[in-house]
Design an enzyme around this catalytic site. Structure first.
Site, short mmCIF file in Angstrom:
data_model
loop_
_atom_site.label_atom_id
_atom_site.label_comp_id
_atom_site.label_asym_id
_atom_site.label_seq_id
_atom_site.Cartn_x
_atom_site.Cartn_y
_atom_site.Cartn_z
N HIS A 13 11.91 51.61 27.66
CA HIS A 13 10.80 51.77 26.97
C HIS A 13 9.72 51.08 27.69
CE1 HIS A 13 8.78 49.98 22.94
NE2 HIS A 13 8.14 50.95 23.45
N GLU A 40 11.36 56.14 27.32
CA GLU A 40 10.42 56.32 26.09
C GLU A 40 9.01 56.05 26.48
OE1 GLU A 40 7.98 55.02 22.61
OE2 GLU A 40 8.68 53.68 24.40
N ASP A 42 4.52 56.53 25.25
CA ASP A 42 3.46 56.72 24.37
C ASP A 42 2.45 57.49 25.05
OD1 ASP A 42 4.44 54.87 21.82
OD2 ASP A 42 4.69 53.72 23.27
N HIS A 55 1.26 52.38 25.89
CA HIS A 55 1.97 52.21 24.91
C HIS A 55 0.80 51.49 23.91
CE1 HIS A 55 4.66 50.31 22.41
NE2 HIS A 55 4.22 49.08 22.28
#
Length: 95
Positions: A13, A40, A42, A55
């Protein structure tokens, strides 16, 4: 229930954020080097319509700048130091 195959999926992440400054290519590359199954991320849109990996909605926590990603241009974001907060050895890394 029978024999069920269980597989653990290892996800990074924000890259390998435990060791490297999150939202930086270094964090993503080091996570990939570990052999993680997935990374992962964003994605946000800058003031000038460019896509960036970040993020948080703001740059306050992980850079030397302040403000919302959506209110900053790509050039302004690239000028920020995204590494120093994690350690002096990461000074100058960009998001």
């Amino acid at each position: 229930m029978g024999n069920i195959d269980k597989k653990v999926t290892l996800a990074a992440h924000r890259g390998w954020r435990g060791k490297y400054p999150e939202n930086t290519m270094l964090a993503y590359k080091k996570a990939a080097d570990l052999g993680v199954d997935q990374i992962e991320i964003d994605v946000r849109v800058t003031k000038d319509g460019e896509l960036v990996i970040m993020h948080d909605a703001t740059v306050d926590r992980t850079t030397n700048g302040t403000g919302k990603v959506e209110d900053l241009t790509l050039a302004e974001l690239r000028a920020l130091d995204a590494g120093s907060w994690k350690g002096e050895e990461f000074a100058g890394l960009q998001i």
